[in-house]
Design a protein around this motif. Sequence first.
Motif, PDB file in Angstrom:
ATOM      1  N   ASP A 337       0.838  -1.195   0.000  1.00  0.00           N
ATOM      2  CA  ASP A 337       0.000   0.000   0.000  1.00  0.00           C
ATOM      3  C   ASP A 337       0.874   1.247   0.000  1.00  0.00           C
ATOM      4  O   ASP A 337       1.916   1.299   0.677  1.00  0.00           O
ATOM      5  CB  ASP A 337      -0.908   0.018   1.229  1.00  0.00           C
ATOM      6  CG  ASP A 337      -1.948  -1.092   1.185  1.00  0.00           C
ATOM      7  OD1 ASP A 337      -1.973  -1.826   0.171  1.00  0.00           O
ATOM      8  OD2 ASP A 337      -2.712  -1.235   2.158  1.00  0.00           O
ATOM      9  N   ALA A 427     -10.677   2.894  -6.042  1.00  0.00           N
ATOM     10  CA  ALA A 427     -10.131   2.113  -4.932  1.00  0.00           C
ATOM     11  C   ALA A 427      -8.631   1.888  -5.114  1.00  0.00           C
ATOM     12  O   ALA A 427      -7.856   1.945  -4.142  1.00  0.00           O
ATOM     13  CB  ALA A 427     -10.858   0.770  -4.833  1.00  0.00           C
ATOM     14  N   ALA A 428      -8.206   1.644  -6.349  1.00  0.00           N
ATOM     15  CA  ALA A 428      -6.781   1.466  -6.609  1.00  0.00           C
ATOM     16  C   ALA A 428      -6.003   2.738  -6.316  1.00  0.00           C
ATOM     17  O   ALA A 428      -4.873   2.696  -5.807  1.00  0.00           O
ATOM     18  CB  ALA A 428      -6.562   1.034  -8.061  1.00  0.00           C
ATOM     19  N   LYS A 430      -6.745   4.902  -4.090  1.00  0.00           N
ATOM     20  CA  LYS A 430      -6.658   5.061  -2.635  1.00  0.00           C
ATOM     21  C   LYS A 430      -5.627   4.099  -2.042  1.00  0.00           C
ATOM     22  O   LYS A 430      -4.991   4.404  -1.035  1.00  0.00           O
ATOM     23  CB  LYS A 430      -8.029   4.800  -2.004  1.00  0.00           C
ATOM     24  CG  LYS A 430      -9.082   5.849  -2.340  1.00  0.00           C
ATOM     25  CD  LYS A 430     -10.425   5.503  -1.702  1.00  0.00           C
ATOM     26  CE  LYS A 430     -11.483   6.550  -2.053  1.00  0.00           C
ATOM     27  NZ  LYS A 430     -12.811   6.196  -1.484  1.00  0.00           N
ATOM     28  N   LYS A 431      -5.475   2.938  -2.675  1.00  0.00           N
ATOM     29  CA  LYS A 431      -4.561   1.917  -2.157  1.00  0.00           C
ATOM     30  C   LYS A 431      -3.103   2.279  -2.430  1.00  0.00           C
ATOM     31  O   LYS A 431      -2.233   2.082  -1.581  1.00  0.00           O
ATOM     32  CB  LYS A 431      -4.901   0.561  -2.799  1.00  0.00           C
ATOM     33  CG  LYS A 431      -4.006  -0.599  -2.384  1.00  0.00           C
ATOM     34  CD  LYS A 431      -4.454  -1.879  -3.074  1.00  0.00           C
ATOM     35  CE  LYS A 431      -3.563  -3.072  -2.730  1.00  0.00           C
ATOM     36  NZ  LYS A 431      -3.627  -3.448  -1.312  1.00  0.00           N
ATOM     37  N   TRP A 432      -2.830   2.787  -3.648  1.00  0.00           N
ATOM     38  CA  TRP A 432      -1.458   3.087  -4.044  1.00  0.00           C
ATOM     39  C   TRP A 432      -1.301   4.564  -4.408  1.00  0.00           C
ATOM     40  O   TRP A 432      -2.299   5.279  -4.568  1.00  0.00           O
ATOM     41  CB  TRP A 432      -1.067   2.244  -5.264  1.00  0.00           C
ATOM     42  CG  TRP A 432      -1.069   0.774  -5.035  1.00  0.00           C
ATOM     43  CD1 TRP A 432      -0.271   0.077  -4.182  1.00  0.00           C
ATOM     44  CD2 TRP A 432      -1.898  -0.204  -5.675  1.00  0.00           C
ATOM     45  NE1 TRP A 432      -0.541  -1.258  -4.236  1.00  0.00           N
ATOM     46  CE2 TRP A 432      -1.537  -1.471  -5.159  1.00  0.00           C
ATOM     47  CE3 TRP A 432      -2.898  -0.137  -6.645  1.00  0.00           C
ATOM     48  CZ2 TRP A 432      -2.157  -2.642  -5.565  1.00  0.00           C
ATOM     49  CZ3 TRP A 432      -3.512  -1.303  -7.064  1.00  0.00           C
ATOM     50  CH2 TRP A 432      -3.146  -2.536  -6.517  1.00  0.00           C
TER      51      TRP A 432
END
Length: 552
Positions: A337, A427-428, A430-432
């Motif tokens: 992350d 969502a991706a 926010k993750k990376w």
Amino acid sequence: MARRPAAPPRFPKVLPRGPQLWDASTSRWNEDNTDGIFACELIESYLRLTKGVRRGELVQLRAWQADLICDILRLVPGTRQRAYWTYLLLVPRKNSKSLLGAGLAVDGILDEPGAEVYSCAADKDQAKIIFGEVRAAVEMSPELDAKQGGLLKVYRDAIEYPATGSVYRALSSDAFTKEGLNPSRVLFDELHAQPTDELWNVMNQGSDTRAQPLIIAISTFGKKTQTDGEDTVCYQQYQYAKQVMSGEVDDPRYGARIYETNDQVRGFTYLDQRVWEQANPAYGDFLDPEKMAAVSRKLPEPDFKTKRLNIWVTQAKVWLPEGVWDRCEDGGQEIPDGAEVCLGFDGSFNNDSTALVVVRPGEPLEFDPDAPEHADLDEDERDRLAAELNAGLRRPHIDVVQAWERPKDAPPDWAVPILEVEAAIRAACKKWTVREIVCDPARWARTYQVLEEEGLPVVEFPQSPARMVPATQRFYEGVMNATVTHSGDPRLARHLANAFVRNTPKGFMIFKETKGSPRKIDLAVASIIALDRACTPPERPPTPQFFNWAEL
């Protein structure tokens, strides 16, 4: 009480082969994990060879043949229920497919009261040949032929077991009726020759009331596509079996054994006898190498490859050689992350699939061949120094975020869930730490506008030759030189295997095998464009410049 050994794995890495004879006592198969022990005993006790100089002799199963039968009739652990409802066997000609089919047909007649066993062929002539093989096997056995005091009555177009009301018949795709069929066991002979998937679908849908239904397809390879561009039923099942074997699809009711030749290795030639054993389990036994060599000189290359080596033949050129993608796998590596990444997006609405991949850039190389301090080094010294300085650096890593593919049973109005796709991209992000969302501007303009308005870093990457040719070359070199890694996602591996390369005025690009092919390559395209941008240093913000007013 000693515990019996577990059954062999569903999909062994090395398929059994060779002249060794079957001995149940030395195998891992037993009556607790397969019904095949009985079937093998039935074949060896009552079935006789119908052709050749040994005509009339009882069959002696090889270990690989019996292992195959035991796998087809595998049981669910701890139960008497069969594991498989569908089984695909792909093996070249002259490896005793007819013998195995006849044995499984007779076993099916005896399998349950009121059994209905069918052999299915592409046309009437082939159906007659199949029925003739089973009839000859029965009539040559005093224990099976009712005229000699045996169990089974042989008619012109059927074989009956009167004690249980069971019956065997042969059908062809051009002469069958959907009405009244309730098959308990079906054997598809040469599935590759079926003109459509109609008969396959009918027989797969007619066994709902059977306790132990079983559809067995026994075939060589054949054509990949029909005249309308759709996959043949045989290639559909081949692709599906590969998905089950890789774990991409979880289907415990589907079994398969695929004997095929790897023609993607360096220096491969179909006339090299050393490779013939790969696809032919009987090679060197009852499949005589000298006779096969004679056939190789008579058959056209495509026919020999397809029928004797199980190689799918196509006019297009497969992009990545066999095995090179697997060599780059690093399944233990996860992108943490917060890591800086590039997302690759390739989408459609209904006919193809939509793909979202992530690429973590590698660490910058420590060696600069153009640096002044290296000007006096020769090529060998530069290579040595580069290897020392770059050793241990992290390579770019590729993984699948999500993929949306049209299901086989999807209604005509099926479409990619756009809101779900947009949510996955958010969502991706926010993750990376997403440097860029790399995408083709065609067809998804609204989504790109929405994401840009939200402040997400959308970067257009048109799939034009000017952009795709160098990106494709970079990806290819990275895979061939193992300077990239990937997670081992089977969906991405499948899309890469579906990609074919063609030459354009600008250079090589990947395409589907045919324009209308249902085999997807979107994950491959998304990976190519994401890797290209991940390997391109980001543009630095402009440096403010100050001017002396007196000089203006």
